[in-house]
Design a protein around this motif. Structure first.
Motif, PDB file in Angstrom:
ATOM      1  N   LEU A  79       0.809  -1.194  -0.117  1.00 21.20           N
ATOM      2  CA  LEU A  79      -0.072  -0.015  -0.072  1.00 21.20           C
ATOM      3  C   LEU A  79       0.820   1.098  -0.010  1.00 21.20           C
ATOM      4  CD1 LEU A  79      -2.926   1.190   0.701  1.00 21.20           C
ATOM      5  CD2 LEU A  79      -2.252   1.121   3.084  1.00 21.20           C
ATOM      6  N   CYS A  80       0.663   1.932  -0.944  1.00 20.31           N
ATOM      7  CA  CYS A  80       1.601   3.296  -1.075  1.00 20.31           C
ATOM      8  C   CYS A  80       0.741   4.514  -0.195  1.00 20.31           C
ATOM      9  CB  CYS A  80       1.868   3.711  -2.403  1.00 20.31           C
ATOM     10  SG  CYS A  80       2.723   2.575  -3.542  1.00 20.31           S
ATOM     11  N   HIS A  81      -0.463   4.415  -0.266  1.00 21.36           N
ATOM     12  CA  HIS A  81      -1.023   5.579   0.424  1.00 21.36           C
ATOM     13  C   HIS A  81      -2.529   5.105   0.588  1.00 21.36           C
ATOM     14  CE1 HIS A  81      -1.770   9.194   2.194  1.00 21.36           C
ATOM     15  NE2 HIS A  81      -2.574   9.651   1.647  1.00 21.36           N
ATOM     16  N   SER A  82      -3.041   5.702   1.811  1.00 22.69           N
ATOM     17  CA  SER A  82      -4.440   5.493   2.222  1.00 22.69           C
ATOM     18  C   SER A  82      -4.460   6.518   3.262  1.00 22.69           C
ATOM     19  CB  SER A  82      -4.857   4.207   2.675  1.00 22.69           C
ATOM     20  OG  SER A  82      -5.695   4.006   3.758  1.00 22.69           O
ATOM     21  N   THR A  83      -5.623   7.127   3.205  1.00 19.00           N
ATOM     22  CA  THR A  83      -5.875   8.348   4.466  1.00 19.00           C
ATOM     23  C   THR A  83      -5.960   8.069   5.571  1.00 19.00           C
ATOM     24  OG1 THR A  83      -7.202  10.320   4.815  1.00 19.00           O
ATOM     25  CG2 THR A  83      -8.473   8.418   3.869  1.00 19.00           C
ATOM     26  N   LEU A  84      -5.687   8.674   6.671  1.00 19.18           N
ATOM     27  CA  LEU A  84      -5.851   8.386   8.171  1.00 19.18           C
ATOM     28  C   LEU A  84      -7.205   9.205   8.411  1.00 19.18           C
ATOM     29  CD1 LEU A  84      -2.670   8.623  10.447  1.00 19.18           C
ATOM     30  CD2 LEU A  84      -3.519   6.682   9.133  1.00 19.18           C
ATOM     31  N   LEU A 113      -9.645   6.198   8.414  1.00 25.84           N
ATOM     32  CA  LEU A 113      -9.002   4.796   8.263  1.00 25.84           C
ATOM     33  C   LEU A 113      -7.706   4.724   8.950  1.00 25.84           C
ATOM     34  CD1 LEU A 113      -9.605   4.493   4.320  1.00 25.84           C
ATOM     35  CD2 LEU A 113     -10.907   3.290   6.125  1.00 25.84           C
ATOM     36  N   ALA A 114      -7.333   3.531   9.271  1.00 26.53           N
ATOM     37  CA  ALA A 114      -5.939   3.385   9.869  1.00 26.53           C
ATOM     38  C   ALA A 114      -5.065   2.529   8.698  1.00 26.53           C
ATOM     39  CB  ALA A 114      -5.964   2.804  11.078  1.00 26.53           C
ATOM     40  N   ASN A 115      -3.736   2.563   9.074  1.00 24.62           N
ATOM     41  CA  ASN A 115      -2.941   1.719   8.377  1.00 24.62           C
ATOM     42  C   ASN A 115      -1.628   1.080   9.204  1.00 24.62           C
ATOM     43  OD1 ASN A 115      -0.296   3.172   7.682  1.00 24.62           O
ATOM     44  ND2 ASN A 115      -1.686   4.642   6.846  1.00 24.62           N
ATOM     45  N   PRO A 116      -1.282  -0.205   8.870  1.00 27.42           N
ATOM     46  CA  PRO A 116      -0.294  -0.882   9.914  1.00 27.42           C
ATOM     47  C   PRO A 116       0.670  -0.082  10.218  1.00 27.42           C
ATOM     48  CG  PRO A 116      -1.261  -2.532   8.299  1.00 27.42           C
ATOM     49  CD  PRO A 116      -1.723  -1.238   7.911  1.00 27.42           C
ATOM     50  N   PRO A 117       1.508   0.483   9.314  1.00 30.84           N
ATOM     51  CA  PRO A 117       2.730   1.084   9.577  1.00 30.84           C
ATOM     52  C   PRO A 117       2.701   2.556  10.280  1.00 30.84           C
ATOM     53  CG  PRO A 117       2.789   0.658   7.043  1.00 30.84           C
ATOM     54  CD  PRO A 117       1.289   0.250   7.677  1.00 30.84           C
ATOM     55  N   SER A 118       1.462   3.174  10.070  1.00 30.17           N
ATOM     56  CA  SER A 118       1.418   4.191  10.856  1.00 30.17           C
ATOM     57  C   SER A 118       1.148   3.983  12.420  1.00 30.17           C
ATOM     58  CB  SER A 118       0.400   5.257  10.456  1.00 30.17           C
ATOM     59  OG  SER A 118      -0.842   4.652  10.494  1.00 30.17           O
ATOM     60  N   GLY A 159       0.192  10.453   7.802  1.00 29.96           N
ATOM     61  CA  GLY A 159       0.452   8.974   8.163  1.00 29.96           C
ATOM     62  C   GLY A 159       0.769   8.203   6.979  1.00 29.96           C
ATOM     63  N   ASN A 160       1.398   8.627   6.035  1.00 31.40           N
ATOM     64  CA  ASN A 160       1.495   8.119   4.629  1.00 31.40           C
ATOM     65  C   ASN A 160       2.402   6.752   5.168  1.00 31.40           C
ATOM     66  OD1 ASN A 160       4.151   7.603   2.628  1.00 31.40           O
ATOM     67  ND2 ASN A 160       1.957   7.674   1.491  1.00 31.40           N
ATOM     68  N   PRO A 161       1.757   5.624   4.732  1.00 33.64           N
ATOM     69  CA  PRO A 161       2.364   4.430   5.016  1.00 33.64           C
ATOM     70  C   PRO A 161       3.823   3.927   4.493  1.00 33.64           C
ATOM     71  CG  PRO A 161       0.543   3.835   3.492  1.00 33.64           C
ATOM     72  CD  PRO A 161       0.425   5.360   3.816  1.00 33.64           C
ATOM     73  N   LEU A 162       4.204   4.556   3.344  1.00 36.48           N
ATOM     74  CA  LEU A 162       5.605   4.233   2.922  1.00 36.48           C
ATOM     75  C   LEU A 162       6.608   5.124   3.837  1.00 36.48           C
ATOM     76  CD1 LEU A 162       5.521   5.240  -0.997  1.00 36.48           C
ATOM     77  CD2 LEU A 162       5.417   2.910   0.191  1.00 36.48           C
ATOM     78  N   ALA A 163       6.360   6.303   4.128  1.00 33.57           N
ATOM     79  CA  ALA A 163       6.939   7.012   4.919  1.00 33.57           C
ATOM     80  C   ALA A 163       7.080   6.364   6.267  1.00 33.57           C
ATOM     81  CB  ALA A 163       6.440   8.542   5.054  1.00 33.57           C
ATOM     82  N   CYS A 164       5.796   6.155   7.008  1.00 35.65           N
ATOM     83  CA  CYS A 164       5.931   5.429   8.414  1.00 35.65           C
ATOM     84  C   CYS A 164       6.809   4.157   8.238  1.00 35.65           C
ATOM     85  CB  CYS A 164       4.727   5.041   8.828  1.00 35.65           C
ATOM     86  SG  CYS A 164       3.727   6.649   9.046  1.00 35.65           S
ATOM     87  N   ALA A 165       6.814   3.439   7.298  1.00 32.83           N
ATOM     88  CA  ALA A 165       7.558   2.138   7.170  1.00 32.83           C
ATOM     89  C   ALA A 165       8.904   2.322   6.935  1.00 32.83           C
ATOM     90  CB  ALA A 165       7.082   1.288   5.740  1.00 32.83           C
ATOM     91  N   VAL A 166       9.372   3.199   6.432  1.00 37.90           N
ATOM     92  CA  VAL A 166      10.852   3.863   6.484  1.00 37.90           C
ATOM     93  C   VAL A 166      11.226   4.341   7.713  1.00 37.90           C
ATOM     94  CG1 VAL A 166      12.629   5.111   5.286  1.00 37.90           C
ATOM     95  CG2 VAL A 166      10.881   4.041   3.815  1.00 37.90           C
ATOM     96  N   ALA A 167      10.585   4.950   8.380  1.00 39.72           N
ATOM     97  CA  ALA A 167      10.738   5.374   9.548  1.00 39.72           C
ATOM     98  C   ALA A 167      10.883   4.498  10.579  1.00 39.72           C
ATOM     99  CB  ALA A 167       9.692   6.348  10.232  1.00 39.72           C
ATOM    100  N   LEU A 168      10.365   3.167  10.442  1.00 39.02           N
ATOM    101  CA  LEU A 168      10.379   1.891  11.563  1.00 39.02           C
ATOM    102  C   LEU A 168      11.585   1.424  11.092  1.00 39.02           C
ATOM    103  CD1 LEU A 168       6.724   0.599  11.398  1.00 39.02           C
ATOM    104  CD2 LEU A 168       8.068   1.210  13.398  1.00 39.02           C
ATOM    105  N   ALA A 169      12.024   1.407  10.022  1.00 39.38           N
ATOM    106  CA  ALA A 169      13.219   0.548   9.675  1.00 39.38           C
ATOM    107  C   ALA A 169      14.399   1.658  10.199  1.00 39.38           C
ATOM    108  CB  ALA A 169      13.497   0.449   7.914  1.00 39.38           C
ATOM    109  N   ASN A 170      14.155   2.893  10.005  1.00 36.35           N
ATOM    110  CA  ASN A 170      15.123   3.964  10.458  1.00 36.35           C
ATOM    111  C   ASN A 170      15.402   3.626  11.902  1.00 36.35           C
ATOM    112  OD1 ASN A 170      16.797   6.170  10.749  1.00 36.35           O
ATOM    113  ND2 ASN A 170      14.898   7.490  11.200  1.00 36.35           N
ATOM    114  N   LEU A 171      14.422   3.425  12.913  1.00 38.64           N
ATOM    115  CA  LEU A 171      14.631   3.093  14.117  1.00 38.64           C
ATOM    116  C   LEU A 171      15.097   1.975  14.332  1.00 38.64           C
ATOM    117  CD1 LEU A 171      11.124   4.836  15.460  1.00 38.64           C
ATOM    118  CD2 LEU A 171      13.554   5.953  15.478  1.00 38.64           C
ATOM    119  N   ASP A 172      15.005   0.878  13.677  1.00 39.72           N
ATOM    120  CA  ASP A 172      15.469  -0.557  13.969  1.00 39.72           C
ATOM    121  C   ASP A 172      17.218  -0.191  13.578  1.00 39.72           C
ATOM    122  OD1 ASP A 172      13.088  -1.778  14.023  1.00 39.72           O
ATOM    123  OD2 ASP A 172      12.863  -2.561  12.017  1.00 39.72           O
TER     124      ASP A 172
END
Ligand code: PLP
Length: 452
Positions: free
Chosen positions: A81-86, A89-94, A326-339
């Motif tokens: 998923l590249c984008h879906s609104t908050l 709605l919710a999305n897993p990475p956010s 809450g863009n899922p792409l950006a949030c997924a990268v942020a999680l990987a950044n924190l890892d």
């Protein structure tokens, strides 16, 4: 890239692009440097020349360009998923990122509101603080107290709480009124005190102002530890904790703008943590995705959040939200950044590199036009002056800062000055050897330009 293609791009840049914070008359008179690729701590232009990325591509880069772990996270998320609104709605990475941010932030920051740049993260904190008091029955609490030399972004709300005349004065008639406390600019102390025995006189003035205006104040806003855009003005130890304590004692909310200082820049994950401070709002952006995608967040407390809970018809909703919140792409990268922060033990390494940088910067004091060298963590500013004894600045037409960075560019380093302050803000993961080259080039460039 062929010479012809390069020339075409340069021509189209001049024809179509308006660059930020840039006098376009000067830009149009020069050849643009077009960056085509990034590799680790290096930028590579269309001719294949390599430059050390000395300001982390405007203070965002953490682990370097092209880190596979971050690119993989982006690719994997993009397949789902590249984008879906908050909005509704919710999305897993956010969800996962909000939880993670709440875990690493100073204690008590339990709720995360997303946006996509530093200015909006501040705008959100300002609006939340204002609305909180409006809904709390204290309608006269409409003002903010900020600091001279502050920079909180470029939207009108964030400019209103800013304090850099060069950037902000022209918009004066469009801005809301704020109270401005003295900047803790020890090299040019506004109170003419000496840092060794000033007793934090600027904090005393701040306290008096908060006491005087407490009934009209929504919040105090501060860039904790370093006023970055003003020229890396480093606050004396204890300053952040004192500001927090006074705001709390007087019942005024405290907004910490860690857009620049967050995610390890000052040597702690957040600068507030270094002074044991928990703000009511924490604004973060820049390094949150390691510098790969635009994302920002405003964290706040349960107490503030609860002030917005009500029946819909009471209209206590926070009526604010951006398309890409809450863009899922950006949030997924942020999680990987924190890892990566965890797996690389990066915060510990920043401490070591900061100590090395401090040692490397010592010899700058010898240069006859270096007035002050300031550093906290991997944020450093070298203030150039015409006359060291009197601290007299260079005239704006001398463009000394600009000339130094152009000299550095010829020597394979990309940096950007703030007036006549030469800024060094390398990626947190920079190797010590590359750091040493960066510092040597900057030293030589300053010497060449100011002592020629
Ligand atoms: N706040 C601080 C402390 C900053 O340093 C900046 C940018 O440099 C901002 C806010 C604005 O962030 P952005 O440029 O992402 O809007």
């Amino acid at each position: 890239m062929t010479k012809k293609r390069e020339k075409t791009l340069a021509a189209w840049d001049k024809q179509y692009v308006w660059h930020p914070f840039t006098q376009m008359k000067d830009w149009l008179a020069e050849e643009p440097l077009i960056i085509e690729r990034g590799e680790g701590c290096f930028l590579i232009d269309t001719e294949g020349r390599r430059y050390i990325d000395g300001v982390s591509s405007l203070w965002v880069l953490v682990h370097g360009h092209g880190r596979q772990e971050l690119l993989r996270a982006l690719e994997e998320q993009s397949k789902k998923l590249c984008h879906s609104t908050l909005l509704g709605l919710a999305n897993p990475p956010s969800i996962l990122l909000a939880r993670r941010l709440a875990q690493i932030a100073p204690a008590g920051l339990a709720k995360v509101f997303y946006s996509d740049n530093g200015s909006t993260s501040v705008e959100i904190a300002l609006k939340m603080a204002y609305q909180y008091w409006q809904q709390h029955g204290l309608k006269e609490r409409r003002r903010f107290l900020t600091f001279r030399n502050a920079y909180h972004g470029d939207t009108l709300g964030s400019v209103s709480v800013g304090g850099i005349d060069l950037f902000h004065k022209v918009y004066g008639p469009l801005l809301f009124k704020t109270y401005k406390a003295p900047s803790p600019y020890c090299y040019r102390c506004p109170l003419r005190l000496k840092p060794e025995d000033c007793g934090l006189g600027c904090v005393e003035i701040f306290e008096t102002m908060v006491k005087q205006h407490r009934d009209e104040l929504c919040a105090v806003i501060l860039e904790p530890s370093v006023q970055g855009a003003a020229g890396m003005i480093v606050q004396p130890p204890g300053f952040v904790a004192a500001v927090r304590r006074i705001a709390k004692e007087q019942g005024v909310l405290f907004i910490a703008d860690e857009v620049a200082t967050g995610f390890g820049r000052t040597g702690a994950m957040f600068a507030c943590l270094a002074e044991g401070v928990s703000p009511d709002f924490l604004c973060v952006a820049k390094g949150i995705t390691g510098g790969y995608l635009p994302l920002a967040a405003t964290l706040t407390t349960e107490a503030v959040f609860e002030g917005f809970l009500a029946e819909f018809e009471e209209f206590r909703t926070f009526f604010h939200g951006h398309t890409y919140t809450g863009n899922p792409l950006a949030c997924a990268v942020a999680l990987a950044n924190l890892d990566l922060f965890d797996s690389e033990g990066l915060i510990r390494k920043v401490g070591k590199r900061a100590a090395a940088l401090g040692a490397m910067l010592e010899r700058f004091e010898e240069l006859s036009h270096v007035g002050d060298v300031r550093q906290r963590g991997l944020m450093a500013g070298i203030e150039l002056v015409k006359e060291k004894r009197t601290k007299r600045p260079f005239g704006p037409a001398e463009c000394v800062g600009q000339r130094v960075i152009m000299e550095a560019r010829r020597r394979g380093v990309v940096i950007r000055p703030l007036g006549d302050v030469i800024v060094l803000m390398p990626p947190l993961a920079i190797e010590e050897e590359t750091l040493a080259t960066l510092v040597d080039v900057v030293y030589e460039s300053i010497r060449r330009v100011t002592e020629a």
